[in-house]
Each structure stands twice: as structure tokens, then as C-alpha cells.
Design a protein around this motif. Structure first.
Motif, PDB file in Angstrom:
ATOM      1  N   GLN A 148       0.822  -1.225   0.000  1.00  0.00           N
ATOM      2  CA  GLN A 148       0.000   0.000   0.000  1.00  0.00           C
ATOM      3  C   GLN A 148       0.852   1.270   0.000  1.00  0.00           C
ATOM      4  N   TRP A 149       2.165   1.090   0.009  1.00  0.00           N
ATOM      5  CA  TRP A 149       3.030   2.234   0.319  1.00  0.00           C
ATOM      6  C   TRP A 149       2.888   3.389  -0.687  1.00  0.00           C
ATOM      7  N   ALA A 150       2.923   3.047  -1.982  1.00  0.00           N
ATOM      8  CA  ALA A 150       2.878   4.109  -2.999  1.00  0.00           C
ATOM      9  C   ALA A 150       1.562   4.887  -2.911  1.00  0.00           C
ATOM     10  N   ASN A 151       0.464   4.143  -2.713  1.00  0.00           N
ATOM     11  CA  ASN A 151      -0.834   4.823  -2.581  1.00  0.00           C
ATOM     12  C   ASN A 151      -0.837   5.748  -1.380  1.00  0.00           C
ATOM     13  N   ASP A 152      -0.283   5.240  -0.294  1.00  0.00           N
ATOM     14  CA  ASP A 152      -0.275   6.033   0.926  1.00  0.00           C
ATOM     15  C   ASP A 152       0.588   7.296   0.765  1.00  0.00           C
ATOM     16  N   TRP A 153       1.711   7.132   0.062  1.00  0.00           N
ATOM     17  CA  TRP A 153       2.584   8.290  -0.172  1.00  0.00           C
ATOM     18  C   TRP A 153       1.808   9.377  -0.918  1.00  0.00           C
ATOM     19  N   HIS A 154       1.097   8.964  -1.977  1.00  0.00           N
ATOM     20  CA  HIS A 154       0.334   9.945  -2.763  1.00  0.00           C
ATOM     21  C   HIS A 154      -0.777  10.588  -1.932  1.00  0.00           C
ATOM     22  N   LYS A 155      -1.427   9.754  -1.134  1.00  0.00           N
ATOM     23  CA  LYS A 155      -2.502  10.292  -0.287  1.00  0.00           C
ATOM     24  C   LYS A 155      -1.936  11.348   0.671  1.00  0.00           C
ATOM     25  N   THR A 156      -0.807  11.042   1.272  1.00  0.00           N
ATOM     26  CA  THR A 156      -0.187  11.998   2.203  1.00  0.00           C
ATOM     27  C   THR A 156       0.204  13.283   1.480  1.00  0.00           C
ATOM     28  N   MET A 157       0.769  13.137   0.291  1.00  0.00           N
ATOM     29  CA  MET A 157       1.234  14.323  -0.443  1.00  0.00           C
ATOM     30  C   MET A 157       0.060  15.212  -0.865  1.00  0.00           C
ATOM     31  N   ARG A 254       5.604  17.202   1.602  1.00  0.00           N
ATOM     32  CA  ARG A 254       4.262  17.554   1.131  1.00  0.00           C
ATOM     33  C   ARG A 254       4.226  18.985   0.588  1.00  0.00           C
ATOM     34  N   GLN A 255       4.902  19.898   1.248  1.00  0.00           N
ATOM     35  CA  GLN A 255       4.941  21.287   0.752  1.00  0.00           C
ATOM     36  C   GLN A 255       5.609  21.343  -0.623  1.00  0.00           C
ATOM     37  N   VAL A 256       6.698  20.579  -0.765  1.00  0.00           N
ATOM     38  CA  VAL A 256       7.409  20.591  -2.050  1.00  0.00           C
ATOM     39  C   VAL A 256       6.527  19.984  -3.128  1.00  0.00           C
ATOM     40  N   TYR A 257       5.903  18.864  -2.805  1.00  0.00           N
ATOM     41  CA  TYR A 257       5.074  18.169  -3.795  1.00  0.00           C
ATOM     42  C   TYR A 257       3.920  19.075  -4.246  1.00  0.00           C
ATOM     43  N   GLN A 258       3.289  19.734  -3.277  1.00  0.00           N
ATOM     44  CA  GLN A 258       2.139  20.576  -3.650  1.00  0.00           C
ATOM     45  C   GLN A 258       2.576  21.793  -4.462  1.00  0.00           C
ATOM     46  N   ALA A 259       3.743  22.337  -4.130  1.00  0.00           N
ATOM     47  CA  ALA A 259       4.263  23.467  -4.923  1.00  0.00           C
ATOM     48  C   ALA A 259       4.560  22.992  -6.342  1.00  0.00           C
ATOM     49  N   TYR A 260       5.076  21.789  -6.463  1.00  0.00           N
ATOM     50  CA  TYR A 260       5.379  21.220  -7.782  1.00  0.00           C
ATOM     51  C   TYR A 260       4.092  21.035  -8.605  1.00  0.00           C
ATOM     52  N   ARG A 261       3.044  20.552  -7.949  1.00  0.00           N
ATOM     53  CA  ARG A 261       1.776  20.323  -8.661  1.00  0.00           C
ATOM     54  C   ARG A 261       1.161  21.634  -9.145  1.00  0.00           C
ATOM     55  N   GLU A 262       1.414  22.690  -8.393  1.00  0.00           N
ATOM     56  CA  GLU A 262       0.817  23.984  -8.771  1.00  0.00           C
ATOM     57  C   GLU A 262       1.691  24.776  -9.734  1.00  0.00           C
TER      58      GLU A 262
END
Ligand code: FAD
Length: 496
Positions: A148-157, A254-262
Motif C-alpha cells: 500500500q506504500w505508494a498509494n499512501d505516499w500519494h494520499k499523504t502528499m 508535502r509542501q514541495v510536492y504541492q508546490a510542484y503540482r501547482e
């Protein structure tokens, strides 16, 4: 324990030196009454062979910038930075005022910090103190497999970042005096005598600095990321350079990932994609270390326990000092010693050269580079060292030829000339392999008296290492362990 009225809620900052997206801080501010934020430089850490002064200065800068923000926000909390074992700090507080609750992140750290945390957990239990230990960036304690790790990583991010807001109960208060020996007015120094020195410029610690790097990366530095990531010179600008901020927690992933998505950067779609696909590697490696922390000392694949190495103390010293006579190797080592940063490919090449060409076990160099890297992150560092040393049994064996790497990644020799000035007058045709220079030219350039002869033949040493590694990879013990590693540490399907 009975509530005595003046008890303190304690937030212990470890490798999470920020106030934004900090769940333990948010919980303490919301629920606490007298809240103390503290960070401590533990004597065991100051003496540890992976610690260097550059880490301590970075932590100090990050902590002082955190305190300045807390002050500017006017939060009615206290802050303290000390040089003392964390357990002693907690005992001191508990004896004088009483602690009602302890808040922190779980740390996926070195053996001594894990042992310390177990002792603190025992002490907190015995004293009736609730320790609210929050999970760090999708890394699970006690995880047995990666289904479940990859799914959980994405959920957290994708989940919302935490915001700390002072609750209605929060009150100003006085903290007890600390023993004089614990107080510090600046960053302490290591006590082990193995500091790499280095004048920098090092990246500066702190949440504000972290956000500045994040912002400038998505404002334009990311353009060219894919092309430049492998190059020692250009990567210094085109890579994000977020690693020390992630390693010491001035930013959450999570901050980095969300900045990347935006992020919207014209003509950089593929660069952004390449960057985004690397982010989860951070959590992947930290999870691996969390699940199998013995890899701080032993190869993840136990089949390599008896792998024969024949490196000499002299070659190890030459590697550490950037005096191997192989220009790109020496340039990389001198650069990381001075500045604390090197891009991924050059890090991999340094380890490949140490373990394959110079025939040393990865343990011989792992602490030296930990001290040099400003971004030393145990979870990534120990795994990467073993991958590059070819002792996992599950990864492709890569033996980098440093001459070829130089020709491809530093074709004009600018990086080499910057860090190995002895070679400044060598024509570009011979720069990457000065030993190929015709004898008369060699004499005229004066390089013979200033720069060492290569300590190994790159070709011959590479060939010998390849044969030895492939023979070993086929042994039953290595293959058996490889199956186990795949079962425990690798997701059943691609991570995305
Ligand atoms: C032998 C060796 C040791 C290393 N030791 C460390 C270490 O102690 N600390 C550390 O942060 N990185 C380490 N790395 C991984 C990698 O080299 C750095 O994360 C990267 O160079 C940091 O630069 P950046 O922030 O500009 O990276 P970018 O390319 O901009 O990537 C952004 C972030 O993604 C993560 N990331 C990118 N590549 C990797 C990777 N291959 N593995 C894991 N995470 C990755 C990092 O958190 C990085 O900061 C090591 C690599 C090798 C080969």
C-alpha cells in the motif's frame, strides 16, 4: 501523574525545523496551555562520525530563524536551544515544573537516536507522560511490505498541510533556569576531530531560505533540469537544491510536492515531470531505512558480508583528500568538501570509484561523505551508498568510468579547472586524462610536480571490479537475499 497546574507541554524539534506543516506543533498549540518549543544538540550527536560543523551551523540557523518567526507571530510560547541529551532536558523540566505532554515527529535516524527514543518512550511511560509522536512524511514504523506504500505516499502528499494556530488556553509562562553547561549562544562544534572544514559558501539554514529556493526553482531555475541534472557545474543552479531543507525539515515533502503540482513554468513541462518523479524516492529510501535500520552498518544483502576488498589506506586517504590523480574524481571531492553539495551522478561516481576502482567496502567512505554533504539524510545516504557499491543484489551493477563521465558531463573542463587549478594550463584534449599528455607537453605544463599520477588504471581496475562483482552476484546467498529484499522493500507494481 496528577496535574499540578503549572505543567508544560513540550514540542521537541528534531529533523523538522519549521513551523509550517508541522503536525506536533499544531497539536500542542491547539491543546496546550504552557508550551515550550525546544531543540537540543546532543553530546552523542556532536561526537558522532557522521556529524560535521556545517550540519550544526545549518541547524543553528534554522532554529534561530524559527524562533524569530515565532516571536514575530507573537505566539505566547517559550523557546529553548540547548547542548544536552534530550532525556536530561525532559527530566529537568519534569522535575521542576512537570510535563503534561510531549509532542514530536518520529525520527528515522541513526542507531543512537533510535536507542535514545526508546529510552525516552520508556521514561515517558513510567512517568505518565503522553508522547504524541507523529508519523513523518508517509514513512511507517513497523511496515512489513510495500503493497500500500505508494498509494499512501500519494494520499499523504495530496492531503492538506497543517497550520499551527494558538488555542484559547495558551498562556505566557516562565521556564525554569537551565544548567549553565547546557546553554549555548551559537552553534556548537563537533567533538570528534574529523570535521572536513570547508569555507562554503554553504546553503543557509531556515524555513525562509527553504521557501526562497522553492520559489526560485519554480520561477525558472527548473528549466533545463533534465539536461543539467547530470552535470556537476550546471546542476548547482538547475537542480532544486532543496535537499538540506528536506533533510533538516525546514520544508516537508508535502509542501514541495504541492508546490510542484501547482507550478506553471512555460516550456518546462518535461523538466517539471522529471523533477516530480524523483520526489517520492526520498520517502522510498527513508522507508527502507526505517524498515531495516541495520543497513547503517551492514549491506542490505547479507550475501555480500564476505565480499573480498583489497583497498589500501593510502588510496582511501587520496580519495578523501581529492588527490587520486583522476581529475573529475578530485574535482568532485574538493567541491563537496568546500561547498557541501554535489549532484546525484557525481555522488554516485565518487562511491563507484571508491568501492570498485579503489576496492574499498562502502563503509570506508560512508561517514566521510555524510560529513561533507550538507543534506546528510541517513535514510537516503546508506541505501544509495550500497546501491552504488553494487551490494544490494537487486540493482544493475554500474561502474562509472570517471574519464568518460568527465568528457560527457564537463566537456569544456570548467568544473575540473575550477576545483583542480593545478590543471588550469592543460589543453582540453588531455584534461580529463592528464596521463595521456605527450611527455614533452607534460614537462612544459609543469603538471608533473603539482598533480599526482593516477593511483589506479581506470580501465584495468574497472574491468577487475566488474568480473569480481558479477561472480559474486551469482552466488546462492546473494540471490536468496535478493528475493527477500524485493519482497520487503519493493512495491509489487511500479510506484506510480
Ligand atoms: C552516494 C549517494 C549519497 C546520497 N546521500 C544523500 C543524502 O545524504 N541526502 C539527500 O538528500 N540525498 C542524498 N543523495 C541523493 C541525491 O544525490 C540528492 O538528493 C540530490 O542530489 C539533492 O539535490 P537536489 O535537492 O537539488 O535534488 P533534486 O534533483 O532537485 O530533487 C529534489 C529532491 O528529491 C529527492 N531526491 C532526488 N533524487 C533522489 C534520489 N536519487 N534518492 C533519494 N531522493 C532523491 C531529494 O529529497 C531532493 O532534494 C545521495 C545520492 C548518492 C548517490
Amino acid at each position: 501523574m496528577q496535574h499540578r497546574g503549572k505543567e508544560i507541554d513540550v514540542v521537541w524539534f528534531k529533523r523538522d525545523l519549521r513551523i509550517r506543516d508541522h503536525a506536533p506543533l499544531a497539536q500542542a498549540l491547539r491543546d496546550g496551555r504552557r508550551v515550550l518549543l525546544f531543540h537540543t544538540f546532543e553530546p552523542e550527536d556532536l561526537a558522532h562520525p557522521t556529524t560535521s560543523n556545517r550540519h550544526l551551523v545549518f541547524r543553528w540557523q534554522a532554529w534561530t530563524s524559527l524562533c524569530a518567526e515565532v516571536n514575530a507571530l507573537g505566539w505566547p510560547v517559550k523557546t529553548a536551544v540547548l547542548v544536552a541529551p534530550a532525556l536530561d532536558v525532559l527530566k529537568h523540566l519534569h522535575n521542576s515544573e512537570g510535563i503534561s505532554a510531549l509532542y514530536s515527529y518520529e525520527e528515522t535516524g541513526l542507531a543512537h537516536t533510535f536507542d535514545r527514543d526508546k529510552e525516552i518512550a520508556r521514561w515517558a511511560r513510567e512517568n505518565g507522560i503522553d508522547w504524541h509522536e507523529h508519523r513523518q512524511q508517509a514513512v511507517h514504523r513497523g511496515l512489513k511490505h510495500r503493497k500500500q506504500w505508494a498509494n499512501d505516499w500519494h494520499k499523504t502528499m495530496h492531503s492538506s498541510v497543517t497550520t499551527a494556530t494558538p488555542g484559547p488556553e495558551l498562556k505566557r509562562f516562565e521556564v525554569p533556569d537551565w544548567p549553565n553547561a547546557w546553554c549555548c549562544a551559537g552553534a556548537p562544534s563537533v567533538t570528534h576531530g574529523m570535521d572536513p572544514g570547508g569555507d562554503g559558501p554553504f546553503q543557509k539554514g531556515g524555513e525562509r531560505e527553504a521557501h526562497r529556493y522553492l520559489q526560485t526553482f519554480f520561477e525558472g531555475r527548473v528549466k533545463g533540469y533534465r539536461r543539467q541534472i547530470g552535470r556537476p557545474l550546471e546542476s548547482r543552479k538547475s537542480c532544486s537544491r532543496l535537499s538540506p531543507y528536506l533533510a533538516w525539515g525546514c520544508l516537508s515533502m508535502r509542501q514541495v510536492y504541492q508546490a510542484y503540482r501547482e507550478a506553471e513554468v512555460p516550456r518546462a513541462k518535461m523538466d517539471l515531470k522529471a523533477f516530480g518523479s524523483r520526489l517520492r524516492w526520498q520517502g522510498h529510501f527513508i522507508q527502507k531505512f526505517e524498515s531495516e535500520c541495520r543497513i547503517e552498518f551492514e549491506s542490505v544483502n547479507r550475501g555480500y558480508a564476505d565480499f573480498p576488498y583489497n583497498g589500501t589506506p593510502e588510496s582511501l586517504e587520496a580519495w578523501k583528500r581529492g588527490q587520486t590523480g583522476i581529475p573529475l574524481i578530485d574535482a568532485c571531492m574538493r567541491c563537496v568538501t568546500e561547498t557541501g553539495y554535489l549532484n546525484f551522478r557525481m555522488r554516485a561516481m565518487l562511491v563507484s570509484f571508491l568501492t570498485h576502482h579503489l576496492d574499498h567496502p562502502w563503509q570506508a567512505g560512508v561517514e566521510h561523505l555524510a560529513r561533507c554533504f550538507l543534506d546528510f539524510e541517513p535514510g537516503i545516504h546508506f541505501s544509495q551508498f550500497q546501491m552504488q557499491a553494487g551490494v544490494t543484489g537487486i540493482n544493475t551493477i554500474r561502474i562509472y568510468n570517471p574519464v568518460k563521465q568527465g568528457l560527457e558531463r564537463d566537456p569544456d573542463g570548467l568544473f575540473i579547472k575550477e576545483w583542480v587549478p593545478e590543471l588550469a594550463d592543460i589543453p582540453i584534449e588531455s584534461l580529463h586524462a592528464p596521463w595521456t599528455q605527450p611527455p614533452m607537453e607534460r614537462l612544459w605544463s609543469g603538471v608533473e610536480s603539482t598533480y599526482p599520477e593516477p593511483i589506479v588504471s581506470v580501465e584495468a581496475a574497472g574491468r577487475a571490479a566488474r568480473e569480481k562483482l558479477w561472480q559474486f552476484k551469482r552466488t546462492g546467498a546473494v540471490r536468496e537475499e535478493a528475493t527477500r529484499i524485493l519482497r520487503v522493500h519493493v512495491a509489487p507494481s511500479p510506484l506510480d
